[in-house]
Design a protein around this motif. Structure first.
Motif, PDB file in Angstrom:
ATOM      1  N   TYR A 236       0.842  -1.201   0.000  1.00  0.00           N
ATOM      2  CA  TYR A 236       0.000   0.000   0.000  1.00  0.00           C
ATOM      3  C   TYR A 236       0.879   1.255   0.000  1.00  0.00           C
ATOM      4  O   TYR A 236       0.584   2.240  -0.686  1.00  0.00           O
ATOM      5  CB  TYR A 236      -0.919   0.020   1.208  1.00  0.00           C
ATOM      6  N   ALA A 237       1.959   1.239   0.787  1.00  0.00           N
ATOM      7  CA  ALA A 237       2.876   2.385   0.829  1.00  0.00           C
ATOM      8  C   ALA A 237       3.514   2.616  -0.531  1.00  0.00           C
ATOM      9  O   ALA A 237       3.679   3.765  -0.972  1.00  0.00           O
ATOM     10  CB  ALA A 237       3.949   2.150   1.890  1.00  0.00           C
ATOM     11  N   MET A 238       3.858   1.527  -1.221  1.00  0.00           N
ATOM     12  CA  MET A 238       4.464   1.658  -2.547  1.00  0.00           C
ATOM     13  C   MET A 238       3.483   2.272  -3.534  1.00  0.00           C
ATOM     14  O   MET A 238       3.831   3.153  -4.320  1.00  0.00           O
ATOM     15  CB  MET A 238       4.968   0.302  -3.021  1.00  0.00           C
ATOM     16  N   ARG A 239       2.226   1.830  -3.496  1.00  0.00           N
ATOM     17  CA  ARG A 239       1.236   2.428  -4.389  1.00  0.00           C
ATOM     18  C   ARG A 239       1.001   3.901  -4.038  1.00  0.00           C
ATOM     19  O   ARG A 239       0.674   4.711  -4.908  1.00  0.00           O
ATOM     20  CB  ARG A 239      -0.087   1.659  -4.333  1.00  0.00           C
ATOM     21  N   GLY A 240       1.204   4.234  -2.778  1.00  0.00           N
ATOM     22  CA  GLY A 240       1.043   5.622  -2.357  1.00  0.00           C
ATOM     23  C   GLY A 240       2.192   6.532  -2.743  1.00  0.00           C
ATOM     24  O   GLY A 240       2.148   7.733  -2.474  1.00  0.00           O
ATOM     25  N   GLY A 241       3.251   5.969  -3.357  1.00  0.00           N
ATOM     26  CA  GLY A 241       4.361   6.790  -3.839  1.00  0.00           C
ATOM     27  C   GLY A 241       5.522   6.916  -2.879  1.00  0.00           C
ATOM     28  O   GLY A 241       6.272   7.899  -2.927  1.00  0.00           O
ATOM     29  N   ALA A 242       5.718   5.928  -2.004  1.00  0.00           N
ATOM     30  CA  ALA A 242       6.840   5.970  -1.065  1.00  0.00           C
ATOM     31  C   ALA A 242       8.172   5.977  -1.806  1.00  0.00           C
ATOM     32  O   ALA A 242       8.315   5.364  -2.870  1.00  0.00           O
ATOM     33  CB  ALA A 242       6.787   4.768  -0.125  1.00  0.00           C
ATOM     34  N   GLU A 243       9.155   6.665  -1.224  1.00  0.00           N
ATOM     35  CA  GLU A 243      10.501   6.718  -1.813  1.00  0.00           C
ATOM     36  C   GLU A 243      11.188   5.371  -1.668  1.00  0.00           C
ATOM     37  O   GLU A 243      11.856   4.892  -2.583  1.00  0.00           O
ATOM     38  CB  GLU A 243      11.313   7.806  -1.121  1.00  0.00           C
ATOM     39  N   LEU A 244      11.064   4.765  -0.497  1.00  0.00           N
ATOM     40  CA  LEU A 244      11.566   3.407  -0.268  1.00  0.00           C
ATOM     41  C   LEU A 244      10.705   2.758   0.797  1.00  0.00           C
ATOM     42  O   LEU A 244      10.093   3.445   1.623  1.00  0.00           O
ATOM     43  CB  LEU A 244      13.045   3.397   0.127  1.00  0.00           C
ATOM     44  N   VAL A 245      10.669   1.424   0.783  1.00  0.00           N
ATOM     45  CA  VAL A 245       9.905   0.669   1.771  1.00  0.00           C
ATOM     46  C   VAL A 245      10.754  -0.512   2.219  1.00  0.00           C
ATOM     47  O   VAL A 245      11.190  -1.315   1.397  1.00  0.00           O
ATOM     48  CB  VAL A 245       8.567   0.154   1.199  1.00  0.00           C
ATOM     49  N   HIS A 246      10.974  -0.605   3.533  1.00  0.00           N
ATOM     50  CA  HIS A 246      11.688  -1.740   4.106  1.00  0.00           C
ATOM     51  C   HIS A 246      10.737  -2.538   4.987  1.00  0.00           C
ATOM     52  O   HIS A 246      10.085  -1.967   5.871  1.00  0.00           O
ATOM     53  CB  HIS A 246      12.899  -1.267   4.916  1.00  0.00           C
ATOM     54  N   SER A 247      10.656  -3.835   4.740  1.00  0.00           N
ATOM     55  CA  SER A 247       9.771  -4.735   5.475  1.00  0.00           C
ATOM     56  C   SER A 247      10.611  -5.637   6.369  1.00  0.00           C
ATOM     57  O   SER A 247      11.602  -6.216   5.912  1.00  0.00           O
ATOM     58  CB  SER A 247       8.949  -5.586   4.502  1.00  0.00           C
ATOM     59  N   VAL A 248      10.188  -5.771   7.623  1.00  0.00           N
ATOM     60  CA  VAL A 248      10.961  -6.549   8.598  1.00  0.00           C
ATOM     61  C   VAL A 248      10.042  -7.525   9.319  1.00  0.00           C
ATOM     62  O   VAL A 248       8.952  -7.162   9.768  1.00  0.00           O
ATOM     63  CB  VAL A 248      11.630  -5.623   9.637  1.00  0.00           C
ATOM     64  N   ASP A 249      10.490  -8.784   9.425  1.00  0.00           N
ATOM     65  CA  ASP A 249       9.772  -9.785  10.200  1.00  0.00           C
ATOM     66  C   ASP A 249      10.776 -10.847  10.635  1.00  0.00           C
ATOM     67  O   ASP A 249      11.745 -11.124   9.918  1.00  0.00           O
ATOM     68  CB  ASP A 249       8.653 -10.424   9.379  1.00  0.00           C
ATOM     69  N   SER A 250      10.528 -11.451  11.785  1.00  0.00           N
ATOM     70  CA  SER A 250      11.448 -12.482  12.275  1.00  0.00           C
ATOM     71  C   SER A 250      11.227 -13.824  11.587  1.00  0.00           C
ATOM     72  O   SER A 250      12.036 -14.739  11.735  1.00  0.00           O
ATOM     73  CB  SER A 250      11.287 -12.659  13.794  1.00  0.00           C
ATOM     74  N   SER A 251      10.131 -13.944  10.843  1.00  0.00           N
ATOM     75  CA  SER A 251       9.805 -15.199  10.153  1.00  0.00           C
ATOM     76  C   SER A 251      10.301 -15.164   8.719  1.00  0.00           C
ATOM     77  O   SER A 251       9.913 -14.305   7.926  1.00  0.00           O
ATOM     78  CB  SER A 251       8.286 -15.424  10.166  1.00  0.00           C
ATOM     79  N   ALA A 252      11.146 -16.133   8.351  1.00  0.00           N
ATOM     80  CA  ALA A 252      11.638 -16.215   6.984  1.00  0.00           C
ATOM     81  C   ALA A 252      10.496 -16.486   6.001  1.00  0.00           C
ATOM     82  O   ALA A 252      10.495 -15.970   4.875  1.00  0.00           O
ATOM     83  CB  ALA A 252      12.685 -17.324   6.879  1.00  0.00           C
ATOM     84  N   LYS A 253       9.498 -17.264   6.431  1.00  0.00           N
ATOM     85  CA  LYS A 253       8.355 -17.544   5.565  1.00  0.00           C
ATOM     86  C   LYS A 253       7.555 -16.272   5.304  1.00  0.00           C
ATOM     87  O   LYS A 253       7.085 -16.036   4.182  1.00  0.00           O
ATOM     88  CB  LYS A 253       7.465 -18.609   6.199  1.00  0.00           C
ATOM     89  N   ALA A 254       7.383 -15.440   6.340  1.00  0.00           N
ATOM     90  CA  ALA A 254       6.666 -14.176   6.162  1.00  0.00           C
ATOM     91  C   ALA A 254       7.405 -13.267   5.190  1.00  0.00           C
ATOM     92  O   ALA A 254       6.790 -12.617   4.331  1.00  0.00           O
ATOM     93  CB  ALA A 254       6.494 -13.482   7.514  1.00  0.00           C
ATOM     94  N   ILE A 255       8.717 -13.226   5.305  1.00  0.00           N
ATOM     95  CA  ILE A 255       9.513 -12.386   4.405  1.00  0.00           C
ATOM     96  C   ILE A 255       9.382 -12.869   2.967  1.00  0.00           C
ATOM     97  O   ILE A 255       9.264 -12.063   2.029  1.00  0.00           O
ATOM     98  CB  ILE A 255      10.989 -12.378   4.849  1.00  0.00           C
ATOM     99  N   GLU A 256       9.353 -14.173   2.774  1.00  0.00           N
ATOM    100  CA  GLU A 256       9.190 -14.707   1.424  1.00  0.00           C
ATOM    101  C   GLU A 256       7.825 -14.329   0.851  1.00  0.00           C
ATOM    102  O   GLU A 256       7.706 -13.948  -0.322  1.00  0.00           O
ATOM    103  CB  GLU A 256       9.361 -16.230   1.444  1.00  0.00           C
ATOM    104  N   LEU A 257       6.770 -14.423   1.673  1.00  0.00           N
ATOM    105  CA  LEU A 257       5.436 -14.026   1.216  1.00  0.00           C
ATOM    106  C   LEU A 257       5.379 -12.531   0.902  1.00  0.00           C
ATOM    107  O   LEU A 257       4.742 -12.116  -0.067  1.00  0.00           O
ATOM    108  CB  LEU A 257       4.395 -14.371   2.275  1.00  0.00           C
ATOM    109  N   THR A 258       6.039 -11.722   1.729  1.00  0.00           N
ATOM    110  CA  THR A 258       6.093 -10.278   1.476  1.00  0.00           C
ATOM    111  C   THR A 258       6.727 -10.002   0.114  1.00  0.00           C
ATOM    112  O   THR A 258       6.213  -9.213  -0.685  1.00  0.00           O
ATOM    113  CB  THR A 258       6.876  -9.561   2.582  1.00  0.00           C
TER     114      THR A 258
END
Length: 405
Positions: A236-258
């Motif tokens: 959603y942030a990317m569609r809103g025109g963010a300059e950069l977006v960093h996603s963080v989660d302790s789950s490797a599976k969650a990061i893969e889905l992201t």
């Protein structure tokens, strides 16, 4: 005729006010042979009928299905599910071509305590939080197919994690149809739903409106999405025109889905990076120069829009004190790291943490970080997660949008 439970004198008062739970301490007598998951009639001490509900051992002994003396049969399930669908149609959530993702049944909020049904495109994911609903799953599925007509073609049952004390037999699996098409649409954005192994029913439907709000704040921002899970706030942030977006989660599976979800919507977009890392360690590393790989990565980074959407820190009242300390610590660290003039979206999904509890924890964090903070929005769960007016405990999601000077 259903077997009966009789209450102690005066213990029917909350039920007279239509609260849908009977606590074990209120019970005087239980008919012989009542088993877990059975439908029972609840009587006042005088013998007057009060309610019909599912019995279960534990603190909440009966979850009320009806305050009328009715049979819990196919007609009952059809009526309740039809009512739930009509409400979603009335608020414009169901039958929306840009949004085929919504909660159809929200437990007590839809007068079906112990039952959750989320719709993802042509698949409905059903989850039981009581033994009674588990035992009725096939009857509910049959009524659901009839009520939803062409809106769904598959029903996946996912209760292995919500009924852990029972046998794993029939806890997860398709009750109707069978599909591996797990791409759904929310407000025109696509995402993959992991209803097989993901948290809850596979996606956090309850943040839909809050994600839309974030999109409006995102233009030109450097965004940090903590506890990103499947990356909803990120794309959603990317569609809103963010300059950069960093996603963080302790789950490797969650990061893969992201990563998959971002690629679905913004293929090859270099604005996004995802990190499998502990939230507190990641926040601590921002702007530091310690000799570690994470600190070197983040030594030159700064963020002016941060999202904190952690899992529930308290799942029962005994954990409330430690949970509030956790919320304070987490928000203090975000306040310390966010740029001047930044915006913080911060949430709690812990049911036992009230709005006042959460606000006080966040305010304490702001004071400890010595930041001036103003409230821009107070957030909550969306309309397809309704709160039964007689069951205030159903208000579980709370959030704040804060401007940090």
């Amino acid at each position: 005729m259903y077997k009966e439970i009789r209450l102690k004198r005066g213990k029917e008062e909350s039920l007279r006010r239509f609260h849908p739970w009977v606590f074990s301490g209120a019970i005087l007598k239980i008919d012989e042979g009542v088993g877990e998951g059975d439908v029972v009639r609840v009587l006042a001490n005088s013998g007057d009928f009060i309610a019909v509900g599912h019995y279960q051992e534990g603190s909440i002994a009966v979850r009320v299905l009806s305050f009328s003396d009715v049979q819990i049969d196919d007609e009952f399930w059809h009526s309740r599910l039809s009512s739930a669908l009509k409400m979603r149609q009335a608020i414009g959530i169901a039958d929306n071509p840009d949004n085929n993702t919504y909660r159809l049944v929200h437990g007590e909020g839809d007068n079906l305590p112990g039952l959750i049904i989320d719709v993802y495109g042509q698949t409905a994911v059903m989850q039981a939080h009581s033994i009674g609903m588990h035992l009725c799953r096939k009857e509910i599925a049959h009524a659901l197919i009839d009520v939803m007509e062409s809106r769904i073609s598959h029903i996946y049952y996912k209760s292995e994690t919500t009924l852990p004390f029972m046998t794993a037999d029939d806890m997860n699996g398709f009750l109707y149809g069978n599909s591996d098409d797990n791409i759904a649409t929310e407000n025109g954005l696509k995402f993959r739903v992991d209803w097989l192994k993901g948290q809850k029913t596979g996606f956090f439907v309850d943040q839909r409106e809050n994600r839309s709000l974030l999109e409006k704040f995102s233009r030109g921002k450097r965004v940090l999405n903590m506890f990103c899970y499947t990356g909803g706030f990120s794309f959603y942030a990317m569609r809103g025109g963010a300059e950069l977006v960093h996603s963080v989660d302790s789950s490797a599976k969650a990061i893969e889905l992201t990563k998959q979800n971002v690629e679905l919507n913004f293929p090859g977009d270099a604005r996004h990076e995802a990190y499998c890392e502990d939230a507190f360690k990641f926040l601590e590393s921002i702007g530091t120069n310690h000799n570690s790989q994470l600190s070197i990565l983040n030594s030159q980074l700064s963020y002016n829009l941060i999202i904190l959407d952690p899992p529930a820190f308290a799942k029962h009242r005994g954990a409330l004190h430690n949970a509030l300390k956790g919320y304070t610590r987490l928000n203090q660290k975000a306040f310390e790291k966010i740029e001047k003039g930044g915006i913080l979206f911060t949430f709690s999904c812990s049911q036992v943490v009230t709005k006042d509890h959460f606000r006080n924890a966040v305010f304490t964090a702001a004071a400890l970080a010595k930041r001036k903070v103003r409230i821009l929005h107070q957030l909550h769960q969306p309309a397809d997660h309704p709160i039964n007016i007689y069951h205030p405990e159903g208000e579980y999601l709370k959030g704040l949008v804060l401007y940090v000077e």
